[in-house]
Design an enzyme around this catalytic site. Sequence first.
Site: not given
Ligand code: PMP
Length: 308
Positions: A157
């Site tokens: 991220k």
């Molecule tokens: N894909 C992307 C590109 C994201 O930014 C997120 C948000 N964190 C997710 C998927 C979902 O991840 P999570 O369930 O861990 O929030």
Amino acid sequence: MDNNESYVFDNGEFKLEHEVKVGVRSKALNYGLGVFEGFRAYWNEDEQQLYGFRLKDHFKRLKECTKITNLNFPYSVDQMIDFTKQLLVKNNLKQTTYVRPLVLNDSNDITPNLKDPVVRVIMYVQPMKKRVMKDELTAGFSSWERLNDNMLPPHSKTTGAYMNSALAFLEAGNHGYDEALFLTNNGHVSEGTRENIFMLKHGKLVTPPTSDNILEGITRETVMQLVSNEFEIPVEERSISRTELYGADEVFVSGTAMEVTSLVEVDNRVIADGHEGKLVKSLKELFFSVTTGKNSKYKDYCTPVYNK
Ligand code: PMP
């Protein structure tokens, strides 16, 4: 909550938000050289308790991201959990809240160099009951491809990498869609701008694999677990082509901010009868009981914030 008067964690100290400054020369600002996380703490009204959801997994993922981006993370997962609890208590939060930890490359020489960074860890809070005001969203595939692992790692991220999501989201809005979906550079369905994607088809729940340049969502993993354990529907990770989605029985997205939300139209094709499906409805209920600490089987996912 007045943001300026909220407490923010800044390298081991708690400061008022208006006291936290990032310099104009910071590499995080100039080049997007930082990583972040996002998780929720859910308010349980009956217990008058706030529960951080899967904190260990979120901070483990953050640490993994800092490895990819060569930012030496100075705290352990347990320390970060402790700081999170302190931050939520200091802000006296008694409602569902989003928490945003940031690890920045705060060096201020002018090159985009990742060597020997000055590391800055910031964490702030944002009360967030529901991010999406609609239960039924429309989406369209973007002309922007999902970034790939040899370009800008999608498994991290990274702050700067969200330009990919931002461009696609802007385009989706211009085309009248609520959300954008990405294809990989070889035409596989990847994910949304901030969420993973699932389709229910032929009695199976299918979601793209890590190799299709997704972020390995913690909500995605929770959904896979809940659906196979509690609904006894087989879950499969495999590549999906965009046209497979059009004929699916249900399509939905998952993510910390979006939670579990139906896509009822993709590329102007109505999915099934065009309404939130049966699986999503039951899954949302179960997800809510799990995240708010009401489901004893999954209580380990929930970290109580207030000492009682
Ligand atoms: N894909 C992307 C590109 C994201 O930014 C997120 C948000 N964190 C997710 C998927 C979902 O991840 P999570 O369930 O861990 O929030």
